[in-house]
Write a protein that holds these residues in place. Structure first.
Motif, PDB file in Angstrom:
ATOM      1  N   LYS A  34      37.690  20.804  28.686  1.00 31.87           N
ATOM      2  CA  LYS A  34      38.147  20.278  29.965  1.00 31.87           C
ATOM      3  C   LYS A  34      39.184  21.193  30.596  1.00 31.87           C
ATOM      4  O   LYS A  34      39.996  21.810  29.925  1.00 31.87           O
ATOM      5  CB  LYS A  34      38.734  18.879  29.774  1.00 31.87           C
ATOM      6  N   THR A  35      39.138  21.271  31.916  1.00 29.62           N
ATOM      7  CA  THR A  35      40.131  22.027  32.654  1.00 29.62           C
ATOM      8  C   THR A  35      40.641  21.137  33.781  1.00 29.62           C
ATOM      9  O   THR A  35      40.141  20.063  34.037  1.00 29.62           O
ATOM     10  CB  THR A  35      39.518  23.312  33.262  1.00 29.62           C
ATOM     11  N   SER A  36      41.658  21.640  34.475  1.00 28.46           N
ATOM     12  CA  SER A  36      42.191  20.888  35.610  1.00 28.46           C
ATOM     13  C   SER A  36      41.459  21.228  36.897  1.00 28.46           C
ATOM     14  O   SER A  36      41.792  20.706  37.950  1.00 28.46           O
ATOM     15  CB  SER A  36      43.691  21.207  35.773  1.00 28.46           C
ATOM     16  N   ASP A  37      40.461  22.102  36.816  1.00 28.82           N
ATOM     17  CA  ASP A  37      39.759  22.576  37.999  1.00 28.82           C
ATOM     18  C   ASP A  37      38.491  21.763  38.221  1.00 28.82           C
ATOM     19  O   ASP A  37      37.372  22.234  38.018  1.00 28.82           O
ATOM     20  CB  ASP A  37      39.429  24.061  37.832  1.00 28.82           C
ATOM     21  N   GLY A  38      38.661  20.506  38.652  1.00 29.21           N
ATOM     22  CA  GLY A  38      37.502  19.670  38.941  1.00 29.21           C
ATOM     23  C   GLY A  38      36.577  19.556  37.744  1.00 29.21           C
ATOM     24  O   GLY A  38      36.998  19.276  36.630  1.00 29.21           O
ATOM     25  N   GLN A  39      35.268  19.799  37.971  1.00 26.22           N
ATOM     26  CA  GLN A  39      34.275  19.740  36.906  1.00 26.22           C
ATOM     27  C   GLN A  39      33.973  21.120  36.323  1.00 26.22           C
ATOM     28  O   GLN A  39      33.003  21.287  35.577  1.00 26.22           O
ATOM     29  CB  GLN A  39      32.986  19.108  37.433  1.00 26.22           C
ATOM     30  N   GLY A  40      34.811  22.098  36.650  1.00 25.76           N
ATOM     31  CA  GLY A  40      34.554  23.467  36.237  1.00 25.76           C
ATOM     32  C   GLY A  40      34.482  23.670  34.740  1.00 25.76           C
ATOM     33  O   GLY A  40      33.905  24.649  34.275  1.00 25.76           O
ATOM     34  N   GLY A  41      35.029  22.756  33.960  1.00 26.57           N
ATOM     35  CA  GLY A  41      34.966  22.892  32.511  1.00 26.57           C
ATOM     36  C   GLY A  41      33.686  22.366  31.909  1.00 26.57           C
ATOM     37  O   GLY A  41      33.504  22.441  30.696  1.00 26.57           O
ATOM     38  N   TYR A  42      32.810  21.827  32.741  1.00 21.21           N
ATOM     39  CA  TYR A  42      31.571  21.244  32.239  1.00 21.21           C
ATOM     40  C   TYR A  42      30.376  22.087  32.665  1.00 21.21           C
ATOM     41  O   TYR A  42      30.351  22.644  33.762  1.00 21.21           O
ATOM     42  CB  TYR A  42      31.392  19.818  32.776  1.00 21.21           C
ATOM     43  N   ARG A  43      29.359  22.126  31.801  1.00 23.53           N
ATOM     44  CA  ARG A  43      28.189  22.947  32.094  1.00 23.53           C
ATOM     45  C   ARG A  43      27.214  22.246  33.027  1.00 23.53           C
ATOM     46  O   ARG A  43      26.421  22.893  33.724  1.00 23.53           O
ATOM     47  CB  ARG A  43      27.484  23.337  30.789  1.00 23.53           C
ATOM     48  N   VAL A  44      27.229  20.920  33.065  1.00 22.59           N
ATOM     49  CA  VAL A  44      26.336  20.157  33.942  1.00 22.59           C
ATOM     50  C   VAL A  44      27.191  19.247  34.817  1.00 22.59           C
ATOM     51  O   VAL A  44      27.932  18.401  34.297  1.00 22.59           O
ATOM     52  CB  VAL A  44      25.316  19.330  33.139  1.00 22.59           C
ATOM     53  N   ARG A  45      27.088  19.418  36.130  1.00 22.88           N
ATOM     54  CA  ARG A  45      28.018  18.775  37.070  1.00 22.88           C
ATOM     55  C   ARG A  45      27.255  17.979  38.118  1.00 22.88           C
ATOM     56  O   ARG A  45      26.092  18.243  38.393  1.00 22.88           O
ATOM     57  CB  ARG A  45      28.876  19.838  37.754  1.00 22.88           C
TER      58      ARG A  45
END
Length: 258
Positions: free
Chosen positions: A2-13
Motif C-alpha cells: 500500500k502507498t499513499s498515492d491513491g490506488q497506485g500500490g495495487y496492480r488491479v485498480r
C-alpha cells in the motif's frame, strides 16, 4: 504494497469517470472502459459486425467533419435517427443492413465512454471496450497478456442534469464481471468492491439491468431493445481494442501487447 498515492500500490485498480481514469491510469498497461448503457455495448456489437469504431469525445459539428474525412458513418442521436441510420444504440446496428449501406467504419460520439477511451489512449495504455456481453472474453484476453503489469478498469457512469458524474450501477456490474474473470491478485479495495457487487446479482443480472435507473430510462423512452442487447451476458467473444485511434477486434491477435 500500500502507498499513499491513491490506488497506485495495487496492480488491479477501479475508478469512475474521466477524473477517476486519470487517477488510476499512471503506469498501467491496460485500461478496460465500461459503459454498458450504451457506448461499450454499441461498440462491441459494431465490432462483432466487422465495423471499425472511432471513439469521439464531442457530439457537435466537428464529428461530421471527422466522419467525412475518414470515410466513416456517423452515429447520430437516437431522437434524430432516420431509416437505416446508426445511433448510440446497439439495436440500431443489428437492424441496419450494413452491407447494403456500405458501412465498415463508424464514428461513435459519446461524452462518457468515448471520451474516456480517447483520454486513456493518449496516456499510452492499451484500451479495451468492456460490456456485459464480452466481459468474460475481454478478461481472458487481458489475463493472457498482462503478466504482472498493472490493469485499470474505469466505469464511465452517467451524468446528472448539472453535468456531474452519476455512478451507474450497470457499469459497476460490468466492471465487476470483467474483474471477476481476470482472476488476478492485487486488487484494490475499490476493485474488490466491484467484484462483490457483480457477484451479488450475477444470477439475475438481466432482470436487474432492466430495473436499474438507466435501464428504466431507456425503456421508458422506447429503447427496451437496447437493454435486452446489453443484458446478453457472455454473448460475445469480441474484444474491441483501440489501435491507432480505432477500435478493432483484438480477439484473434496472438501477439502480446508491448
Amino acid at each position: 504494497m500500500k502507498t499513499s498515492d491513491g490506488q497506485g500500490g495495487y496492480r488491479v485498480r477501479f475508478d469512475w469517470g474521466p477524473v477517476g481514469a486519470d487517477a488510476v491510469a499512471p503506469d498501467v498497461a491496460f485500461v478496460a472502459v465500461v459503459d454498458v448503457l450504451s457506448f461499450t455495448t454499441t461498440l462491441t456489437v459494431a465490432v462483432e459486425q466487422g465495423i471499425s469504431v472511432l471513439p469521439y469525445r464531442w457530439r457537435d459539428d466537428s464529428a461530421v467533419a471527422v466522419a467525412r474525412r475518414n470515410g466513416a458513418a456517423l452515429a447520430v442521436f437516437r431522437s434524430q435517427a432516420g431509416p437505416g441510420q446508426i445511433t448510440l444504440s446497439p439495436e440500431s446496428i443489428l437492424r441496419t443492413d450494413l452491407k447494403a449501406a456500405k458501412i465498415d467504419r463508424l464514428v461513435l460520439p459519446s461524452p462518457n465512454g468515448s471520451a474516456i477511451s480517447a483520454r486513456m489512449a493518449d496516456a499510452g495504455a492499451t484500451v479495451i471496450g468492456v460490456c456485459l456481453r464480452n466481459a468474460a472474453a475481454a478478461a481472458e484476453w487481458v489475463r493472457l497478456r498482462c503478466g504482472d503489469r498493472p490493469v485499470a478498469v474505469v466505469a464511465a457512469g452517467e451524468r446528472w442534469p448539472d453535468g456531474s458524474l452519476r455512478p451507474a450501477v450497470e457499469d459497476l456490474w460490468g466492471a465487476g464481471a470483467f474483474l471477476d474473470g481476470l482472476k488476478q491478485e492485487g486488487l484494490s479495495p475499490e476493485a474488490a468492491t466491484a467484484v462483490a457487487a457483480y457477484r451479488g446479482v450475477a444470477d439475475r443480472l438481466g432482470e436487474e439491468l432492466h430495473e436499474s435507473v438507466s435501464g428504466r430510462e431507456l425503456r421508458n423512452n422506447g429503447f427496451e431493445g437496447d437493454v435486452t442487447v446489453a443484458a446478453s451476458v457472455g454473448a460475445s467473444k469480441v474484444v474491441p481494442v483501440l489501435r491507432e485511434g480505432w477500435f478493432v477486434d483484438g480477439g484473434s491477435d496472438l501477439e502480446a501487447d508491448g
